[in-house]
Design a protein around this motif. Structure first.
Motif, PDB file in Angstrom:
ATOM      1  N   ALA A 121      51.413  45.758  35.600  1.00  0.00           N
ATOM      2  CA  ALA A 121      51.338  43.605  35.304  1.00  0.00           C
ATOM      3  C   ALA A 121      50.807  42.497  36.550  1.00  0.00           C
ATOM      4  N   ASP A 122      51.481  43.227  37.554  1.00  0.00           N
ATOM      5  CA  ASP A 122      51.306  42.676  38.774  1.00  0.00           C
ATOM      6  C   ASP A 122      49.481  42.466  38.812  1.00  0.00           C
ATOM      7  N   ALA A 123      49.397  43.707  39.100  1.00  0.00           N
ATOM      8  CA  ALA A 123      48.058  43.772  39.352  1.00  0.00           C
ATOM      9  C   ALA A 123      46.827  43.385  38.173  1.00  0.00           C
ATOM     10  N   VAL A 124      47.177  43.071  36.892  1.00  0.00           N
ATOM     11  CA  VAL A 124      46.126  43.450  36.186  1.00  0.00           C
ATOM     12  C   VAL A 124      46.380  41.593  36.307  1.00  0.00           C
ATOM     13  N   GLN A 125      47.425  41.039  36.616  1.00  0.00           N
ATOM     14  CA  GLN A 125      47.338  39.412  36.737  1.00  0.00           C
ATOM     15  C   GLN A 125      46.757  39.394  38.102  1.00  0.00           C
ATOM     16  N   HIS A 126      46.533  39.554  39.477  1.00  0.00           N
ATOM     17  CA  HIS A 126      46.058  39.416  40.241  1.00  0.00           C
ATOM     18  C   HIS A 126      44.659  39.487  39.505  1.00  0.00           C
ATOM     19  N   ALA A 127      44.540  40.559  39.417  1.00  0.00           N
ATOM     20  CA  ALA A 127      42.837  41.166  39.118  1.00  0.00           C
ATOM     21  C   ALA A 127      42.158  39.643  38.016  1.00  0.00           C
ATOM     22  N   ALA A 128      42.900  39.159  36.886  1.00  0.00           N
ATOM     23  CA  ALA A 128      42.389  38.707  36.440  1.00  0.00           C
ATOM     24  C   ALA A 128      42.014  37.338  36.950  1.00  0.00           C
ATOM     25  N   SER A 129      43.013  37.256  37.945  1.00  0.00           N
ATOM     26  CA  SER A 129      43.000  35.865  38.775  1.00  0.00           C
ATOM     27  C   SER A 129      41.398  36.005  39.756  1.00  0.00           C
ATOM     28  N   TRP A 130      41.495  36.848  40.110  1.00  0.00           N
ATOM     29  CA  TRP A 130      40.122  37.031  40.780  1.00  0.00           C
ATOM     30  C   TRP A 130      39.172  36.918  39.978  1.00  0.00           C
ATOM     31  N   LEU A 131      39.439  37.158  38.826  1.00  0.00           N
ATOM     32  CA  LEU A 131      37.869  37.499  37.842  1.00  0.00           C
ATOM     33  C   LEU A 131      37.595  35.875  37.474  1.00  0.00           C
ATOM     34  N   GLY A 132      39.017  35.303  37.197  1.00  0.00           N
ATOM     35  CA  GLY A 132      38.282  33.516  36.707  1.00  0.00           C
ATOM     36  C   GLY A 132      37.802  33.259  37.734  1.00  0.00           C
ATOM     37  N   ALA A 158      35.242  41.568  43.131  1.00  0.00           N
ATOM     38  CA  ALA A 158      36.751  41.000  42.570  1.00  0.00           C
ATOM     39  C   ALA A 158      37.162  42.382  42.994  1.00  0.00           C
ATOM     40  N   ARG A 159      36.877  43.584  42.681  1.00  0.00           N
ATOM     41  CA  ARG A 159      37.802  44.810  42.724  1.00  0.00           C
ATOM     42  C   ARG A 159      37.672  44.524  44.468  1.00  0.00           C
ATOM     43  N   ALA A 160      36.735  45.021  45.445  1.00  0.00           N
ATOM     44  CA  ALA A 160      37.446  44.720  46.951  1.00  0.00           C
ATOM     45  C   ALA A 160      37.650  43.467  47.165  1.00  0.00           C
ATOM     46  N   GLN A 161      38.333  43.020  46.962  1.00  0.00           N
ATOM     47  CA  GLN A 161      39.223  41.882  47.172  1.00  0.00           C
ATOM     48  C   GLN A 161      40.326  42.079  46.480  1.00  0.00           C
ATOM     49  N   ALA A 162      40.754  42.580  45.550  1.00  0.00           N
ATOM     50  CA  ALA A 162      42.349  42.514  44.248  1.00  0.00           C
ATOM     51  C   ALA A 162      43.376  43.177  46.060  1.00  0.00           C
ATOM     52  N   THR A 163      42.808  44.006  46.885  1.00  0.00           N
ATOM     53  CA  THR A 163      43.779  44.568  47.807  1.00  0.00           C
ATOM     54  C   THR A 163      44.108  43.730  49.506  1.00  0.00           C
ATOM     55  N   GLY A 164      43.149  42.305  49.312  1.00  0.00           N
ATOM     56  CA  GLY A 164      43.830  41.851  50.253  1.00  0.00           C
ATOM     57  C   GLY A 164      42.871  42.025  51.377  1.00  0.00           C
ATOM     58  N   ALA A 165      41.695  42.896  51.248  1.00  0.00           N
ATOM     59  CA  ALA A 165      40.732  43.610  52.618  1.00  0.00           C
ATOM     60  C   ALA A 165      40.433  42.730  53.042  1.00  0.00           C
ATOM     61  N   GLU A 166      40.888  42.980  54.583  1.00  0.00           N
ATOM     62  CA  GLU A 166      40.370  41.641  55.656  1.00  0.00           C
ATOM     63  C   GLU A 166      38.880  41.852  55.994  1.00  0.00           C
ATOM     64  N   LEU A 167      38.424  42.942  55.833  1.00  0.00           N
ATOM     65  CA  LEU A 167      36.738  43.584  55.955  1.00  0.00           C
ATOM     66  C   LEU A 167      35.792  44.324  54.322  1.00  0.00           C
ATOM     67  N   VAL A 168      34.790  43.473  54.322  1.00  0.00           N
ATOM     68  CA  VAL A 168      34.597  44.123  53.437  1.00  0.00           C
ATOM     69  C   VAL A 168      32.842  44.324  53.263  1.00  0.00           C
ATOM     70  N   PHE A 169      32.660  46.317  52.955  1.00  0.00           N
ATOM     71  CA  PHE A 169      31.255  46.316  53.465  1.00  0.00           C
ATOM     72  C   PHE A 169      30.956  46.452  52.128  1.00  0.00           C
ATOM     73  N   ALA A 170      29.301  46.215  52.259  1.00  0.00           N
ATOM     74  CA  ALA A 170      28.415  45.529  51.074  1.00  0.00           C
ATOM     75  C   ALA A 170      27.136  46.488  51.386  1.00  0.00           C
ATOM     76  N   ASP A 171      26.378  47.724  50.563  1.00  0.00           N
ATOM     77  CA  ASP A 171      25.458  48.188  50.776  1.00  0.00           C
ATOM     78  C   ASP A 171      24.393  48.340  49.280  1.00  0.00           C
ATOM     79  N   GLU A 172      23.433  46.977  50.078  1.00  0.00           N
ATOM     80  CA  GLU A 172      22.139  46.554  48.593  1.00  0.00           C
ATOM     81  C   GLU A 172      22.467  46.078  47.939  1.00  0.00           C
ATOM     82  N   PRO A 173      23.832  44.569  47.757  1.00  0.00           N
ATOM     83  CA  PRO A 173      24.545  44.956  46.443  1.00  0.00           C
ATOM     84  C   PRO A 173      23.744  43.584  45.907  1.00  0.00           C
ATOM     85  N   THR A 174      22.204  43.220  46.318  1.00  0.00           N
ATOM     86  CA  THR A 174      21.627  42.421  44.908  1.00  0.00           C
ATOM     87  C   THR A 174      20.263  43.515  44.821  1.00  0.00           C
TER      88      THR A 174
END
Length: 231
Positions: A121-132, A158-174
């Motif tokens: 329930a907490d994970a879904v609520q947090h995920a929904a806030s990131w999606l919003g 949003a998934r990459a940020q859901a755990t509060g990651a300090e460092l995000v890696f993106a490989d050809e995201p666009t």
């Protein structure tokens, strides 16, 4: 001066007769957005994977300095320890998103937190806030196949940020997006990382994406080479 959030020293990696990394030294400061560019086969994706602890170099070291706690030397960790580090402290966005098509958008994002022990329930609520926050309010219950490419990439962000990651890696995201959607995805990626005081490392072939970052690193034949700005 603060120590870098990520530091690499003398990285080498060889696949058969191909030397993907030939002695890379690199330091990334907290809060930076760094673009890694290079031709196909230059070693840029291998460098990203080594920096993120997905693969280990043949020689050299990678040190991650979290905001709280002691420094972590990734190349000295076991595979299970690196897996835990990636799961709990790092975020990832890939060109194809690597989302689970059977799950809804909110379930894809919440899963990252649930794996780390957060109640559903907490994970879904947090995920929904990131999606919003990323412009996907009202789309929480759509499956990935019901979203556009740009929307799916925002779910991945949003998934990459859901755990509060300090460092995000993106490989050809666009890489699979048109120019307008690419700009929108980069807006979301930068807002959710450096806009929140976090750090972004992105591999890209697109000079427009690199120009949005605070620094560009050029890779050629497994080595970091000076860019036009550096020269």
């Amino acid at each position: 001066m603060n120590s870098p959030v990520l530091a690499a020293h003398a990285l080498t990696k060889t696949y058969g007769s191909t030397r993907a990394l030939a002695g890379v030294d690199l330091a990334i400061s907290r809060g930076e957005s760094v673009a890694i560019m290079g031709a196909s086969g230059s070693g840029k994706t291998t460098l990203l994977h080594v920096l993120a602890g997905i693969i280990t170099p043949d020689t050299g070291s990678v040190t991650f300095q979290p905001a709280a706690g002691g420094a972590m030397e990734l190349t000295g960790m076991s595979e299970s320890a690196r897996s835990r580090l990636r799961r709990e402290r790092l975020g990832f966005v890939f060109q194809q998103g690597l989302l689970i098509p059977e799950l809804t958008a909110v379930e894809n994002v919440a899963l990252a937190s649930m794996i780390n022990g957060v109640k559903r329930a907490d994970a879904v609520q947090h995920a929904a806030s990131w999606l919003g926050a990323l412009g996907l309010a009202g789309m929480e219950d759509r499956r990935i196949g019901e979203l556009s490419g740009g929307q799916a990439q925002r779910v991945a962000i949003a998934r990459a940020q859901a755990t509060g990651a300090e460092l995000v890696f993106a490989d050809e995201p666009t890489g699979a997006l048109d120019s307008q959607t690419s700009r929108e995805v980069m807006d979301a990626l930068l807002w959710s990382t450096t806009g929140q005081g976090r750090t972004l490392v992105v591999v890209t072939h697109d000079p427009e994406v690199a120009a949005r970052c605070s620094r560009t690193i050029a890779v050629r034949d497994g080595l970091v080479v000076p860019t036009a700005v550096d020269a």
